[in-house]
Design an enzyme around this catalytic site. Structure first.
Site, PDB file in Angstrom:
ATOM      1  N   LYS A 167      36.943  34.836 -44.698  1.00  0.00           N
ATOM      2  CA  LYS A 167      37.580  33.631 -44.165  1.00  0.00           C
ATOM      3  C   LYS A 167      36.826  32.430 -44.722  1.00  0.00           C
ATOM      4  O   LYS A 167      35.635  32.247 -44.468  1.00  0.00           O
ATOM      5  CB  LYS A 167      37.548  33.615 -42.639  1.00  0.00           C
ATOM      6  CG  LYS A 167      38.189  32.358 -42.059  1.00  0.00           C
ATOM      7  CD  LYS A 167      37.769  32.113 -40.626  1.00  0.00           C
ATOM      8  CE  LYS A 167      38.128  30.678 -40.239  1.00  0.00           C
ATOM      9  NZ  LYS A 167      37.551  30.295 -38.945  1.00  0.00           N
ATOM     10  N   GLY A 228      36.628  23.998 -31.462  1.00  0.00           N
ATOM     11  CA  GLY A 228      35.917  23.972 -30.190  1.00  0.00           C
ATOM     12  C   GLY A 228      36.399  22.932 -29.205  1.00  0.00           C
ATOM     13  O   GLY A 228      35.831  22.789 -28.120  1.00  0.00           O
ATOM     14  N   ALA A 254      41.461  27.440 -34.582  1.00  0.00           N
ATOM     15  CA  ALA A 254      40.696  26.324 -34.013  1.00  0.00           C
ATOM     16  C   ALA A 254      41.536  25.461 -33.076  1.00  0.00           C
ATOM     17  O   ALA A 254      42.680  25.134 -33.377  1.00  0.00           O
ATOM     18  CB  ALA A 254      40.071  25.443 -35.090  1.00  0.00           C
ATOM     19  N   GLY A 255      40.929  25.103 -31.942  1.00  0.00           N
ATOM     20  CA  GLY A 255      41.524  24.158 -31.018  1.00  0.00           C
ATOM     21  C   GLY A 255      42.239  24.752 -29.834  1.00  0.00           C
ATOM     22  O   GLY A 255      42.604  24.039 -28.900  1.00  0.00           O
ATOM     23  N   ASN A 276      37.532  31.552 -30.753  1.00  0.00           N
ATOM     24  CA  ASN A 276      36.207  31.955 -30.285  1.00  0.00           C
ATOM     25  C   ASN A 276      35.833  31.198 -29.016  1.00  0.00           C
ATOM     26  O   ASN A 276      35.699  31.782 -27.933  1.00  0.00           O
ATOM     27  CB  ASN A 276      35.176  31.717 -31.383  1.00  0.00           C
ATOM     28  CG  ASN A 276      33.768  32.189 -31.001  1.00  0.00           C
ATOM     29  OD1 ASN A 276      32.815  31.901 -31.704  1.00  0.00           O
ATOM     30  ND2 ASN A 276      33.592  32.913 -29.915  1.00  0.00           N
ATOM     31  N   THR A 277      35.716  29.865 -29.130  1.00  0.00           N
ATOM     32  CA  THR A 277      35.238  29.067 -28.001  1.00  0.00           C
ATOM     33  C   THR A 277      36.121  29.213 -26.767  1.00  0.00           C
ATOM     34  O   THR A 277      35.615  29.248 -25.638  1.00  0.00           O
ATOM     35  CB  THR A 277      35.155  27.582 -28.402  1.00  0.00           C
ATOM     36  OG1 THR A 277      34.374  27.462 -29.595  1.00  0.00           O
ATOM     37  CG2 THR A 277      34.498  26.760 -27.303  1.00  0.00           C
TER      38      THR A 277
END
Length: 325
Positions: A167, A228, A254-255, A276-277
């Site tokens: 990635k 994040g 993301a987001g 992830n976050t």
């Protein structure tokens, strides 16, 4: 010889047939349609239809009737459309439990920030996410130049024994963590030339996404919002345009902040979501991982079902014909 299969290049021997490609993709016995150089190939001719260098194959699998829904990356099929990261958990045990609850088959690892064997004196992440059970997706998080990112991918290839799936992300600055698109283009071109299977993080710009596909990336991963941030999908119409114009998998990256964000991404037609976050920073990460798994599945089913059209005014749910007045 090289054949373009569903938008990305694959190598086969000179005697390869359509049936060989179908078998290689794990689609033997599935309900599929095959188009060779814009002409439909009847399924009775798969075994006798030979291929030539430069041929273009489009293979579409029918979904429904109880058949397994999956998508393909670098020639391998995956049932789970949820991809997860490994950062920000309190310990490796929580990491293990959350990833198991997510049902993910692909787990991304930041090579510059995570020990996967570089330091024998520290806990090894691969002890809890074994490559025997998961596809490890090395990423270039923390890289701010094309040179750094390419070097990191080469390191990952060595650490993981010739691993080609990566990635790519090249960041512009530490405040926004937005991608540096020009540096991303440069890194992608180098990595594709070196034989890497590149999944690439980018902004939600349809032009940039198409350029990365044209470079040869096997999947394009537009952001929903800053990394994040948990803000959810800020530009759904941009994501929709990217999906509609793509011939490679599109995965939101993301987001995402909560389960409804993941469901929206899937309802737009995305092939998957990486996060992830949203899981690791939840009050109960393992429970959130389970919620994300369900949201991905629900959003995918809603997309396949086809939502009702939006209407300005009310429409009665029950028929009014034949009423007693």
């Amino acid at each position: 010889m090289k054949i373009l299969v569903n938008g990305f290049s694959r190598e086969y021997p000179p005697t390869a047939t359509v049936n060989d490609v179908v078998a290689d993709l794990g689609l033997t016995g599935k309900r599929i349609a095959v188009e060779l150089n814009l002409e439909i190939v009847p399924n009775t001719q798969y075994d006798e239809q030979t291929l030539a260098d430069g041929d273009r194959l489009e293979i579409v699998q029918a979904i429904g009737g109880g058949e397994e829904d999956s998508f393909t990356l670098a020639g391998r099929q995956y049932r789970s459309r949820l991809l997860v990261g490994t950062g920000k958990y309190k310990d490796l045990e929580e990491t293990r439990q959350a990833i198991a609850a997510s049902g993910a088959e692909i787990v991304t690892v930041a090579i510059r920030r995570t020990n996967i064997g570089q330091n024998p004196n520290e806990p090894n992440l691969l002890d809890v996410i074994s490559p025997e059970h998961y596809t490890i997706l090395p990423n270039t998080a923390g890289c701010y130049t094309a040179e750094e990112a390419v070097r990191t991918c080469r390191l990952a290839r060595e650490l993981l024994g010739g691993h080609k799936l990566v990635k790519l992300e090249v960041l512009a600055d530490q405040l926004t963590l937005f991608p540096d698109v020009q540096q991303t283009f440069a890194a992608a071109e180098l990595l594709v030339k070196e034989g890497f299977d590149v999944m690439v993080y980018t902004n939600d710009d349809p032009i940039a996404a198409k350029r990365l596909e044209d470079i040869g990336c096997i999947a394009v991963m537009p952001l929903a919002a800053p990394i994040g941030s948990g803000l959810g999908i800020r530009n759904p119409y941009n994501i929709l345009t990217i999906v509609e114009n793509a011939k490679v998998p599109i995965l939101v990256d993301a987001g995402v902040g909560t389960a409804s964000d993941a469901a929206i991404a899937m309802e737009l037609g995305c092939d998957g979501v990486l996060m992830n976050t949203a899981i690791a920073a939840a009050k109960h990460p393992v429970l959130m991982a389970s919620a994300m798994r369900k949201a991905i599945e629900a959003g995918r089913e809603a997309f396949l079902a086809g939502r009702m059209p939006r209407k300005r005014f009310a429409s009665a749910s029950s028929p009014i014909d034949g009423l007693f007045l």
